[in-house]
Design an enzyme around this catalytic site. Structure first.
Site, PDB file in Angstrom:
ATOM      1  N   GLU A  76       1.636  -0.947   1.155  1.00  0.00           N
ATOM      2  CA  GLU A  76       2.960  -0.651   1.690  1.00  0.00           C
ATOM      3  C   GLU A  76       4.047  -0.763   0.625  1.00  0.00           C
ATOM      4  OE1 GLU A  76       3.975  -2.925   5.141  1.00  0.00           O
ATOM      5  OE2 GLU A  76       5.908  -1.930   5.334  1.00  0.00           O
ATOM      6  N   ASP A  77       3.951  -1.776  -0.216  1.00  0.00           N
ATOM      7  CA  ASP A  77       5.068  -2.073  -1.108  1.00  0.00           C
ATOM      8  C   ASP A  77       4.835  -1.782  -2.586  1.00  0.00           C
ATOM      9  OD1 ASP A  77       6.400  -2.955   1.095  1.00  0.00           O
ATOM     10  OD2 ASP A  77       5.923  -5.077   0.781  1.00  0.00           O
TER      11      ASP A  77
END
Ligand code: MN
Length: 715
Positions: A76-77
């Site tokens: 996600e990051d």
């Protein structure tokens, strides 16, 4: 900050060397992709996945779960892709990380429709594998622990979501420590002022509480030793949110929440039997509070929680909550599904085998098409809180109630006035009786009428403490009002009988002088005492009679007072009334165990009848009061009984011997023989309670020549 070596050390205690090596590898991977990222706290981003993994390793979850914890934010990051994860750590971990990534992208709108849809998506993602849910919960725990660095707006939003969804999920999975921590953290952000005030007050009492806790623990431990029960005793302060909820629900001030400390007996034995032994030990030590015993061993909670709960009157007359469980039950209570899950051999079955999760998923899958988001939300809540029912207001707001709640609970839930003036209810647009038990999804509408009042009978149907408290307080006021009116009537009559001017004397200084004698503050209080039967009207009037007439009056006064002391209230308690002159009606001779009703007799206090007594049925309902038995010491009560039998030699001796064998005294016996070979034996016997009486009756019925036995009530 937790270090990788801490995690590896803990993992080593239950995972294989290869698995531990994988964890090390995930750490290196995560560290490299999160490189340079910082959290809002200023710490390196890596601290977050490490803390999450730390929580998971403490729950002793499997290697894939720990790996997922370390990797959960990478896709996600960071620049990392799910393919990279799969290549390095395998399909299983990639699947789990993917699930978490999907959840991370879901945001909630304010609209019910959107919220419902997103809740559903998230629940679906999480329930596809229980481990996704466990990592998500650990993630949320750490985010809540570091929530202070978020903006105020985000704090509110995240805290609310935590309280609405994650804390109940933790509870549903039976992970108690997580539920408690999430609730307290969320509470702190959602209502800082109240939280802070509570925290301060709890801290203030800390020393006092610790001293008390140790004292109680020592007593219990000593007792356990005496009974040969091995185990430990825990005494801990309850968590803030549960104190807060108790204050809210029961309308209490902080100082009235006496039971800030809860005690727990954790037995070394794994035998359920010992739990019950410990329970009877506790009950022998301290008097249990009726209605507070819960057997979650015989009937486990929906999340498989098992324990015995009781509340007793402790060494200082305070209420003490005590839980009793074995160590295995305790492990389950704290670790919940995680504890259950780690004993599983076959990992392939994960997510498939847990009944609760399975049900949750079924629900989510059957609701693919989201036709009615409100219904979905209430179903979701039902899956999360199985001990509650969810109903709708006519405007479509969801309200929750404990199971067994009725429209009266609902009415009081909205507003006290609505409760008080409630005359009827419609459920799904059809009229229902007020004792109707609410069901999930019901839309409830309350019909009110101005000036209408609650009824004492309602107490039989309500379950919420708010409704109970409000109805009781109304009944109390009403009974007092009745007593004042009754007292006034009695006193006026007595004054008139003695040719004294009531209206004048009632306002006189002499009358006021009497207040002190009867420790009352106002005339109404004194009238209430007369109405309740605690003070006789004669006795008051006596004070206003000229000296010469007093002698005559003296007699009556003494007589009444003697009667009071002879017939002191034995084993009766009245709702909302204290210290009343009570006597048992001669017509039906109530004995403990009978259903009873009180009748406010004029100037003679309250007479107790059985509800079956024909005389009681004809009485003015305005003067009837609720009474209950409250037996503090053994006492005998007379009861009349008729035995009809074949007239045989020695039958009286047979019947009498049954009675005497029950340790019961016969105070009167009468025999009538009829020519047609029937004999009627009338007895008056002294029994302790209905139970004993029934035993005697069934003992007599067993005799061969007995035709029937009945209790005699005078018409
Ligand atoms: Mn995270």
């Amino acid at each position: 900050m937790i270090r990788i070596t801490d995690i590896l050390d803990k993992a080593q205690s239950y995972l294989s060397a290869e698995e531990v090596e994988m964890i090390q590898k995930a750490y290196v991977f995560s560290a490299s992709v999160h490189q340079g990222q910082v959290r809002l706290s200023g710490e390196p981003y890596l601290t977050h996945p490490m803390e999450v993994a730390g929580i998971l390793v403490d729950l002793k979850l499997d290697a894939a779960t720990i790996l997922t914890g370390i990797l959960h934010d990478t896709v996600e990051d960071t620049v990392a892709t799910i393919e990279q994860i799969e290549e390095a750590f395998g399909k299983e971990v990639a699947f789990l990380v993917d699930g978490l990534t999907k959840i991370g992208k879901i945001t909630f709108g304010s609209q019910v429709e959107k919220q419902a849809e997103n809740f559903r998506k998230m629940m679906l993602a999480m329930s596809s594998d229980i481990r996704i849910l466990l990592v998500r919960l650990a993630d949320r725990v750490h985010n809540m622990r570091t929530l202070e660095f978020q903006t105020a707006e985000k704090q509110q939003y995240i805290a609310k979501e935590t309280l609405d969804l994650y804390a109940p999920l933790a509870n549903r999975l039976g992970i108690n420590w997580m539920k408690v921590e999430l609730e307290d953290l969320a509470f702190r952000y959602l209502d800082y002022e109240t939280y802070n005030e509570l925290a301060k007050r709890v801290a203030k009492k800390k020393q006092q509480r610790e001293k008390y806790t140790n004292e109680v623990k020592t007593i219990i431990k000593r007792e356990m030793d005496g009974f040969g029960l091995q185990g430990e005793v825990e005494g801990r302060a309850k968590h803030f949110y549960s104190i807060y909820r108790k204050m809210e629900e029961q309308n209490l001030d902080f100082d009235d929440v006496y039971d800030l400390t809860a005690f727990r007996l954790i037995l070394d034995s794994d035998k359920e039997k010992e739990c019950y032994e410990a329970l009877s030990m506790v009950h022998a030590l301290w008097k249990p509070v009726p209605g507070r015993f819960k057997d979650y061993i015989a009937m486990p909670k929906a999340n498989h929680y098992r324990s015995l709960h009781t509340t007793v009157i402790g060494p200082y007359g305070e209420r003490v909550e005590i839980q009793i469980r074995t160590r295995a039950m305790h492990e389950w209570a704290e670790g919940g599904i995680a504890a259950h899950w780690r004993y599983k051999e076959k990992r392939a079955e994960l997510g498939e085998d847990d009944e609760q999760i399975r049900k949750l998923r079924e629900l989510l899958e059957t609701q693919q098409e989201l036709k009615n988001p409100r219904e979905f939300m209430s179903n979701l809540k039902l899956a999360l809180f199985p001990d509650e029912v969810y109903v709708f207001t006519p405007r479509g707001d969801v309200q929750s109630f404990p199971r067994g709640a009725t429209p009266i609970d609902f009415a009081y839930g909205i507003h006290t006035d609505i409760g008080n003036q409630c005359i009827g209810a419609k459920v799904n647009r059809a009229i229902v009786p007020l004792k109707y038990q609410l069901r999930n999804g019901d839309t409830v509408e309350i019909i009110t009428q101005a000036g209408h009042h609650p009824s004492k009978d309602w107490l039989k149907y309500v379950v919420t403490s708010k409704a109970i408290a409000k109805i009781k307080s109304w009944v109390k006021v009403e009974e007092r009002t009745k007593s004042v009116a009754l007292g006034r009537e009695l006193l006026e009559k007595e004054f008139r009988k003695n040719h004294l001017k009531f209206n004048q004397l009632i306002k006189s200084e002499e009358m006021k002088k009497l207040y002190e004698e009867y420790s009352v503050a106002a005339l109404d209080d004194l009238l209430a005492l007369i109405g309740y039967g605690r003070v006789s009207a004669k006795r008051i009037v006596h004070q206003f009679l000229p000296e010469t007439d007093r002698a005559a009056g003296e007699d009556t006064t003494t007589k009444i007072r003697t009667r009071t002391s002879e017939q002191a209230p034995v084993g009766i308690s009245l709702t909302g009334i204290e210290d009343v002159m009570v006597r048992f009606a001669k017509c039906c001779n109530p004995i403990p165990g009978d259903e009873i009703v009180g009748y406010i007799s004029r100037g003679r206090g309250i007479s107790i009848h059985t509800t079956l007594c024909p005389k009681a049925r004809d009485m003015d309902p305005e003067r009837l009061v609720d009474v209950q038995w409250s037996i503090k010491e053994k006492h005998t009560y007379p009861v009349d009984m008729r035995v009809v039998c074949r007239d045989k030699k020695g039958i009286l001796a047979e019947v009498s011997s049954v009675i005497s064998s029950m340790d019961t005294n016969i105070s009167r016996a009468e025999i009538t023989t009829k020519p047609d070979i029937e004999a009627v034996l009338d007895f008056r016997i002294d029994v302790n309670d209905l139970n004993q009486f029934n035993q005697i009756v069934s003992g007599i019925k067993k005799l061969k020549d007995v035709i029937y036995v009945e209790r005699v009530r005078k018409q």
